[in-house]
Enzyme design. Structure first.
Site, PDB file in Angstrom:
ATOM      1  N   HIS A  24       0.775  -1.216  -0.065  1.00  0.00           N
ATOM      2  CA  HIS A  24      -0.124  -0.056  -0.861  1.00  0.00           C
ATOM      3  C   HIS A  24       1.117   1.228   0.067  1.00  0.00           C
ATOM      4  CE1 HIS A  24      -3.586   2.480   1.412  1.00  0.00           C
ATOM      5  NE2 HIS A  24      -3.188   3.169   1.930  1.00  0.00           N
ATOM      6  N   GLU A  25       1.672   1.372   0.560  1.00  0.00           N
ATOM      7  CA  GLU A  25       2.455   2.104   1.070  1.00  0.00           C
ATOM      8  C   GLU A  25       3.298   2.480  -0.494  1.00  0.00           C
ATOM      9  OE1 GLU A  25       2.626   4.891   3.112  1.00  0.00           O
ATOM     10  OE2 GLU A  25       0.457   3.738   4.538  1.00  0.00           O
ATOM     11  N   HIS A  28       1.248   4.951  -3.001  1.00  0.00           N
ATOM     12  CA  HIS A  28       1.517   5.989  -3.061  1.00  0.00           C
ATOM     13  C   HIS A  28       3.042   6.487  -3.907  1.00  0.00           C
ATOM     14  CE1 HIS A  28      -1.747   6.137  -0.518  1.00  0.00           C
ATOM     15  NE2 HIS A  28      -1.274   5.251   0.823  1.00  0.00           N
TER      16      HIS A  28
END
Length: 222
Positions: A24-25, A28
């Protein structure tokens, strides 16, 4: 003393959660880089190596304690640094960068839904039912592990869309606000985590609708 099965379930949950929040990170940072922001790359955060991402409290301690207590479980990795000053359209591009996180978990959940031994509980062949409308057609441990991965990633994709700072959905709110409204929302953002904590642990049941949304998404993906 912790029952062996409970200890194993908690260990598996944390082992699934950590790579899911890391993916998820990284999403980004990767999307921010596409918009010209080198911050995450310079910080060594566009990598699946867990060491730069793990937050000892948010990635391990808190999820473990919550899982052992049978409470609402959530966790996080260290946020990937993003600097909107590199974006040509800061508000719009920051919103897209924010959506990349939930989108990455949705992608993983979709792949698991296609590849895993899952089926809607309304269909025959169920050997284990989750209570979310999704069942597994095997009793093997690997099936439960894949189900855990499906659940975690579906939950991350839904939960992070809440419009409460610091969750990703809060980055969409400025899109519909005036300049004055954006400034006011930014000032109020410092209380977002407190609001989230209150909703999760004080007003229990206030976020129950998320469970229905997660179950719906899982059934749609399988």
């Amino acid at each position: 003393m912790i029952h062996d099965n409970t200890a194993v379930d908690v260990a598996l949950f944390v082992a699934i959660l950590i790579p899911s929040v890391i993916f998820h990170e990284v999403a980004h940072g990767w999307v921010a880089e596409r918009f010209g922001d080198p911050t995450a790359r310079a910080a060594g955060r566009i990598t699946l190596n867990p060491i730069p991402h793990i937050d000892p409290v948010g990635s391990i301690l808190l999820p473990t304690l919550l899982a052992l207590a049978g409470s609402n479980v959530f966790g996080w990795a260290k946020p990937v640094p993003v600097s909107a000053r590199f974006f040509r359209r800061p508000t719009e591009h920051m919103a897209i960068v924010a959506l990349a996180g939930p989108a990455s978990n949705l992608l993983l959940a979709a792949l698991l839904g296609v590849l895993g031994p899952f089926t809607d509980t309304a269909q025959p062949g169920i050997l284990w039912s989750s209570g979310l409308g999704v069942g597994i057609t095997t009793t093997a441990l690997w099936g439960r592990i894949l189900f855990g991965a499906l659940l975690v990633n579906a939950a991350l994709s839904i939960f992070n869309l809440l419009p409460i700072p610091p969750l990703d959905g809060s980055r969409l709110v400025p899109l519909v606000l005036s300049e004055r409204g954006r400034i006011a929302f930014e000032k109020a953002s410092q209380y977002g985590f407190l609001l989230l904590f209150v909703l999760l642990f004080v007003f229990e049941g206030s976020l129950d609708f998320l469970g229905s949304a997660i179950g719906w998404l899982m059934r749609a993906l399988v």
